[in-house]
Design a protein around this motif. Structure first.
Motif, PDB file in Angstrom:
ATOM      1  N   LEU A   1       0.662  -1.283   0.261  1.00 48.48           N
ATOM      2  CA  LEU A   1      -0.093  -0.206   0.112  1.00 48.48           C
ATOM      3  C   LEU A   1       0.909   1.114   0.139  1.00 48.48           C
ATOM      4  CD1 LEU A   1      -2.670   1.324   0.069  1.00 48.48           C
ATOM      5  CD2 LEU A   1      -2.626   1.215   2.777  1.00 48.48           C
ATOM      6  N   GLU A   2       0.869   2.114  -1.011  1.00 43.07           N
ATOM      7  CA  GLU A   2       1.208   3.320  -1.110  1.00 43.07           C
ATOM      8  C   GLU A   2       0.499   4.220  -1.749  1.00 43.07           C
ATOM      9  OE1 GLU A   2       5.019   4.361  -3.633  1.00 43.07           O
ATOM     10  OE2 GLU A   2       6.124   3.634  -1.587  1.00 43.07           O
ATOM     11  N   ASP A   3       0.105   5.197  -0.926  1.00 37.43           N
ATOM     12  CA  ASP A   3      -1.056   6.153  -1.416  1.00 37.43           C
ATOM     13  C   ASP A   3      -0.810   7.534  -0.843  1.00 37.43           C
ATOM     14  OD1 ASP A   3      -3.435   7.435  -2.363  1.00 37.43           O
ATOM     15  OD2 ASP A   3      -4.699   5.678  -1.930  1.00 37.43           O
ATOM     16  N   PRO A   4      -0.288   8.480  -1.687  1.00 43.58           N
ATOM     17  CA  PRO A   4       0.007   9.841  -1.150  1.00 43.58           C
ATOM     18  C   PRO A   4      -1.399  10.495  -0.951  1.00 43.58           C
ATOM     19  CG  PRO A   4       0.325   9.687  -3.590  1.00 43.58           C
ATOM     20  CD  PRO A   4       0.103   8.356  -3.079  1.00 43.58           C
TER      21      PRO A   4
ATOM     22  N   LEU B   1       5.874  -8.422  -6.084  1.00 43.13           N
ATOM     23  CA  LEU B   1       5.502  -6.917  -5.586  1.00 43.13           C
ATOM     24  C   LEU B   1       4.654  -6.106  -6.232  1.00 43.13           C
ATOM     25  CD1 LEU B   1       7.269  -5.370  -2.661  1.00 43.13           C
ATOM     26  CD2 LEU B   1       5.957  -3.899  -4.398  1.00 43.13           C
ATOM     27  N   ARG B   2       3.538  -5.955  -5.899  1.00 41.40           N
ATOM     28  CA  ARG B   2       2.614  -4.913  -6.658  1.00 41.40           C
ATOM     29  C   ARG B   2       2.250  -3.859  -5.634  1.00 41.40           C
ATOM     30  NH1 ARG B   2      -3.062  -4.538  -8.257  1.00 41.40           N
ATOM     31  NH2 ARG B   2      -3.543  -6.564  -6.986  1.00 41.40           N
ATOM     32  N   VAL B   3       2.501  -2.459  -6.284  1.00 39.23           N
ATOM     33  CA  VAL B   3       1.835  -1.458  -5.499  1.00 39.23           C
ATOM     34  C   VAL B   3       0.621  -0.938  -5.639  1.00 39.23           C
ATOM     35  CG1 VAL B   3       2.458   0.974  -5.163  1.00 39.23           C
ATOM     36  CG2 VAL B   3       4.524  -0.465  -5.514  1.00 39.23           C
ATOM     37  N   VAL B   4      -0.030  -0.961  -4.598  1.00 42.35           N
ATOM     38  CA  VAL B   4      -1.358  -0.485  -4.696  1.00 42.35           C
ATOM     39  C   VAL B   4      -1.688   0.453  -3.938  1.00 42.35           C
ATOM     40  CG1 VAL B   4      -2.360  -2.970  -5.001  1.00 42.35           C
ATOM     41  CG2 VAL B   4      -2.122  -2.188  -2.741  1.00 42.35           C
ATOM     42  N   ASN B   5      -2.822   1.402  -4.553  1.00 34.84           N
ATOM     43  CA  ASN B   5      -3.598   2.500  -3.615  1.00 34.84           C
ATOM     44  C   ASN B   5      -4.534   2.198  -2.556  1.00 34.84           C
ATOM     45  OD1 ASN B   5      -5.966   2.420  -5.269  1.00 34.84           O
ATOM     46  ND2 ASN B   5      -4.889   4.034  -6.643  1.00 34.84           N
TER      47      ASN B   5
ATOM     48  N   PRO C   1      -6.189   3.574   5.748  1.00 33.63           N
ATOM     49  CA  PRO C   1      -7.018   4.494   4.866  1.00 33.63           C
ATOM     50  C   PRO C   1      -8.406   3.837   4.991  1.00 33.63           C
ATOM     51  CG  PRO C   1      -5.410   4.010   3.380  1.00 33.63           C
ATOM     52  CD  PRO C   1      -5.076   3.112   4.801  1.00 33.63           C
ATOM     53  N   ALA C   2      -9.292   4.974   5.028  1.00 36.55           N
ATOM     54  CA  ALA C   2     -10.825   4.628   5.459  1.00 36.55           C
ATOM     55  C   ALA C   2     -11.523   3.511   4.477  1.00 36.55           C
ATOM     56  CB  ALA C   2     -11.751   6.069   5.437  1.00 36.55           C
ATOM     57  N   PRO C   3     -11.188   3.724   3.071  1.00 36.10           N
ATOM     58  CA  PRO C   3     -11.734   2.867   2.366  1.00 36.10           C
ATOM     59  C   PRO C   3     -11.238   1.097   2.788  1.00 36.10           C
ATOM     60  CG  PRO C   3     -11.114   4.427   0.963  1.00 36.10           C
ATOM     61  CD  PRO C   3     -10.349   4.830   2.333  1.00 36.10           C
ATOM     62  N   VAL C   4     -10.200   1.083   3.051  1.00 31.74           N
ATOM     63  CA  VAL C   4      -9.724  -0.352   3.598  1.00 31.74           C
ATOM     64  C   VAL C   4     -10.267  -0.662   4.955  1.00 31.74           C
ATOM     65  CG1 VAL C   4      -7.839  -1.555   4.022  1.00 31.74           C
ATOM     66  CG2 VAL C   4      -7.616   0.136   2.014  1.00 31.74           C
ATOM     67  N   TRP C   5     -10.366   0.475   5.773  1.00 33.91           N
ATOM     68  CA  TRP C   5     -10.808   0.021   7.116  1.00 33.91           C
ATOM     69  C   TRP C   5     -12.239  -0.384   7.227  1.00 33.91           C
ATOM     70  CZ3 TRP C   5      -8.588  -2.140  11.097  1.00 33.91           C
ATOM     71  CH2 TRP C   5      -9.190  -2.154  12.440  1.00 33.91           C
TER      72      TRP C   5
END
Length: 826
Positions: A546-549, A581-585, A612-616
């Motif tokens: 997870l990498e989301d600016p 390894l895949r970077v996802v937002n 992040p709220a969408p994940v949680w």
């Protein structure tokens, strides 16, 4: 007409023997200059600049290409980058700990706020500055060669050498700050010396060498063409042009070929490709940035929206005029005059420049003034340029800011003193609105610099005064190419040349539930071998990182320069190439959690410090918790996993010491993924891990700077596992079982991502197939070339893994799996 008759502006040939060699006439100046640089270099640095060089050195041992991290990870032409790569690879090959070449500080700490998140150690700082120190001395030798060639008196020659070696700006740029402009200065003086000796191939090599450090010196190539066309005629002219071209092409192939297919390379040469507009500090817009000129800057920028094009056109025009003058009077003196005008134009019209760039201008000024007559007025212009440039540097940073390595190692100057100095520069000037002391000083320094440069150009010797040139053969043009090629061989192929440990293992039969693994290694230094039971159905083969600016950082690890994900990709490429390894937002991860697949072989890694709220909380079903309970594995770090969540924001900030969490970060009370008693608050007290665990030894977990501890007793009470510990004796890695899945927590602030320990430890976790393991391993650090490890609790038909890591080879890992059904050899 013969070639001799048509040879223009060339008097009878001579060698200028009235001035002795440098070692005989000015050894005292060279020794003092060298000692001064050796004393200053290890303890001083502009931390953010040297951090970039160290970052390249570290990534070299991970087999990351020079431009493999994108821009502005390394936003320079490649020549110095090869040195930084070579430093990392050679140190790595000799067994030194390259990741230990820098100190890491949380960005929220006072050190991190003042100096930046990374400060290199004195040894690493010194090694990275060696080319600049060497270039300073070599430039001095070049100025001395010019003085000898042009029969300059001894006193004046010593002035030329002193004006360069003891220039405060030269010392600040290369020895203190650690920037590479000394290499550009060496390229410029090499061009002058090559013209004196009519070594046109060497001149071509020098021009490309300058271009391979900074872009502007490429203009010297145009000046050289004009000079050759004016000086020579007939076959001599074409022979000289061919030699010039051959030297330039040869240098281009040697220097640029290894990086030509790396996309960011051309972006650094053209200054395009997404480079941030803020690169650089000095620009003439500072002249119109004060409050009482409000609006002028915006007006200029709106009418000069293509200011880069304006700069390029101005530089091209001055270069062509300079080439014409070199054609009309083809002497070394005229070449130096034209070079001074070109460099001054580049510095005064460029929208992005830095004070250290003015080192480029000092070389032609010192050469011209010294070869003709360094009058008091001319000397004063050099003093003014030095003072103004240093004042601008002080206005930007203060003086104590450059003592970062000394401060970190010795505690002096204290961070309080550095902070006080920076606060003074940031203080508003009474009567000037929001203008700070630093801005006002920068404005004054810029004005002085412009006036001093104008005065210096006005005082340039006329063409009639400029020294004439004669030929003095010195066929050494190939030496720079050989030196660059040797460094480049190490930098681009050094990893393949390093001897790696060779491991072999065999597994004996099961006897009473015990199996014996016999392991042999070719190099025993620093090799740790482990044996453990494994379950192939639980092996991790895919990482969702997870990498989301869009989300804020709470003591987190996101960065747009170099992320831990990039480092992990590089490490896994050599340690565990079968793992993807895949970077996802956040949106990608939320979609996956709504319909997960391959749960048993997928690991989610989130080091941003919050969920992040969408994940949680999508639909209030806590999809991540359900996924972990169903067998997924989750790696969390950078904050308190499961205790904080975040709404979208463009501002990355930290927990406020005065107001608690920022408004867009909120505490998650229901269904925390990791109970707060285990991890999450620095104020928690409890028994911490004071000794390394077996897994910590097997994974070579070390050197973590812990901010938030893991409370060992609470983790162990929930059947958790302490994997490792830090130099501060706090547990840094822990595993908490959650129904069928597990959570790995990093009990530390993972900022900054440039520091490799997080990526290195996590890569070791995957390289040794930790998620497939059952129970604890048997571990031994090899002291002999062979050893036997006894593993209990093994049944026939089960799988056993033998793995090896080396403290001296952080990019190397070795593993083999064996089915226990008799004797198997691998």
């Amino acid at each position: 007409m013969s070639d001799v008759a048509r040879h223009r502006a060339t008097p009878p040939r001579h060698r200028g023997a009235d001035l002795g060699p440098l070692w005989a006439e000015a050894l005292d100046l060279v020794v003092v200059a060298l000692v001064l640089r050796l004393a200053l270099a290890p303890w001083t640095a502009l931390a953010t600049d040297v951090q970039t060089w160290w970052n390249v050195a570290f990534h070299a041992i991970q087999r990351v290409p020079l431009y493999g991290l994108g821009l502005p990870g390394y936003s320079y032409p490649p020549l110095y980058g090869y040195w930084a790569m070579a430093v990392g690879l050679v140190a790595h090959g000799l067994g030194f700990n390259v990741p230990g070449g820098a100190h890491a500080f949380p960005a929220s700490s006072l050190f991190g706020t003042l100096f930046g998140p990374v400060v290199t150690t004195p040894v690493a700082t010194f090694l990275l500055k060696l080319p600049m120190i060497g270039a300073d001395l070599a430039t001095g030798a070049g100025l001395w060669a010019l003085a000898r060639h042009h029969h300059v008196p001894r006193t004046r020659a010593r002035w030329m050498l002193s004006a360069w070696l003891f220039s405060p700006l030269v010392l600040a740029a290369g020895t203190v700050q650690g920037q590479t402009d000394s290499l550009v200065a060496l390229a410029i003086v090499t061009v002058f010396v090559a013209v004196d000796r009519e070594q046109w191939a060497l001149a071509g090599v020098a021009v490309v060498g300058g271009l391979a450090v900074k872009v502007v010196p490429a203009a010297l190539g145009v000046l050289l063409v004009g000079l050759v066309l004016g000086r020579l005629a007939g076959p001599s002219r074409w022979r000289a042009l061919l030699q010039l071209l051959a030297g330039a092409l040869g240098a281009s192939v040697v220097i640029f070929a290894p990086v030509w297919n790396q996309p960011p390379f051309l972006g650094t040469i053209t200054r395009s490709g997404g480079l941030p507009a803020g690169l650089g500090g000095l620009n003439l817009y500072g002249l119109v940035a004060l409050p009482f000129t409000h609006g002028v800057q915006l007006t200029l920028l709106s009418h000069l929206s293509r200011v880069g094009d304006f700069t390029s056109l101005a530089l091209l025009a001055v270069t062509l005029v300079g080439a014409w003058h070199c054609y009309r009077s083809s002497t070394t003196g005229q070449l130096a005059r034209s070079t001074a005008w070109v460099m001054a134009t580049a510095l005064l019209t460029n929208a992005v420049a830095n004070p250290q760039y003015f080192v480029w201008l000092l070389v032609p000024l010192i050469a011209l003034y010294g070869m003709v007559d360094p009058t008091p007025a001319r000397r004063r212009t050099l003093v003014a340029i030095n003072v103004a440039a240093l004042s601008y540097l002080y206005a930007l940073f203060g003086a104590l800011f450059f003592l970062a390595p000394l401060s970190v190692v010795t505690g002096w100057p204290g961070v309080g003193a550095v902070h006080a100095e920076r606060s003074f520069l940031a203080r508003d000037v009474p009567g000037l609105g929001s203008t700070s002391v630093g801005v006002l000083l920068a404005w004054i320094s810029t004005v002085v610099m412009v006036l001093a440069i104008g005065r210096a150009l006005y005082l340039l010797p006329s063409v009639a005064e400029s020294p004439r040139t004669s030929r003095s053969p010195a066929r050494v043009w190939w030496l720079p190419l050989v030196a660059v090629a040797l460094v480049e061989v190490v930098a681009t192929g050094g990893e393949a040349l390093l001897a790696l440990p060779q491991v072999s293992a065999s597994l004996g039969p099961v006897q009473g539930g015990t199996v014996v693994a016999r392991v042999s290694v070719s190099a025993v230094k620093g090799v740790t071998v482990s044996v453990v039971r494994v379950d192939p159905t639980r092996d991790a083969t895919r990482i969702l990182y997870l990498e989301d600016p869009r989300y804020p950082i709470v003591n987190g690890a996101y960065s747009d320069v170099v992320s831990i994900a990039q480092q992990m990709k590089a490490l896994l490429h050599s340690q565990a190439p079968t793992i993807t390894l895949r970077v996802v937002n956040a949106d990608d991860l939320a979609r996956y959690l709504r319909a997960p697949d391959h749960t048993a072989s997928t690991v989610i890694v989130n080091l941003q410090g919050e969920l992040p709220a969408p994940v949680w909380s999508a639909g209030n079903t806590a999809p991540l918790v359900n996924w972990v309970k169903g067998g997924g594995r989750y790696v969390a770090g950078g904050g308190a996993p499961g205790l904080f969540s975040a709404r979208s924001s463009d501002v990355g900030q930290f927990i406020s010491a005065t107001s608690g969490l920022w408004t867009y970060v909120h505490a998650m009370k229901p269904n925390p993924l990791v109970p707060k008693g285990i991890f999450g608050y620095p104020s928690l007290s409890g028994q911490e891990a004071l000794t390394p665990s077996v897994w910590g030894s097997a994974l070579l977990v070390r050197e973590r700077q812990t901010v938030t501890p893991i409370t060992s007793t609470r983790l162990l009470h929930r059947r958790g596992e302490i994997l490792g510990f830090t130099s501060t004796l706090r547990a840094s890695l822990g595993v908490l079982p959650v129904v069928r899945g597990a959570v790995v927590v990093l009990g530390a602030d993972t900022w900054p991502p440039e520091v490799p320990v997080d990526a290195s430890d996590l890569a070791h976790l995957f390289a040794l197939h930790f998620f497939a393991s059952i129970g604890e391993p048997r571990v031994v650090t090899m002291s002999t070339k062979s050893a036997s490890l006894h593993l209990t609790g093994v049944s026939s038909g089960q799988w056993v893994q033998v793995g090896a890591l080396s403290a001296g080879r952080p990019t190397w890992a070795w593993t083999r799996w064996y089915r226990v059904s008799g004797v198997t050899t691998g």
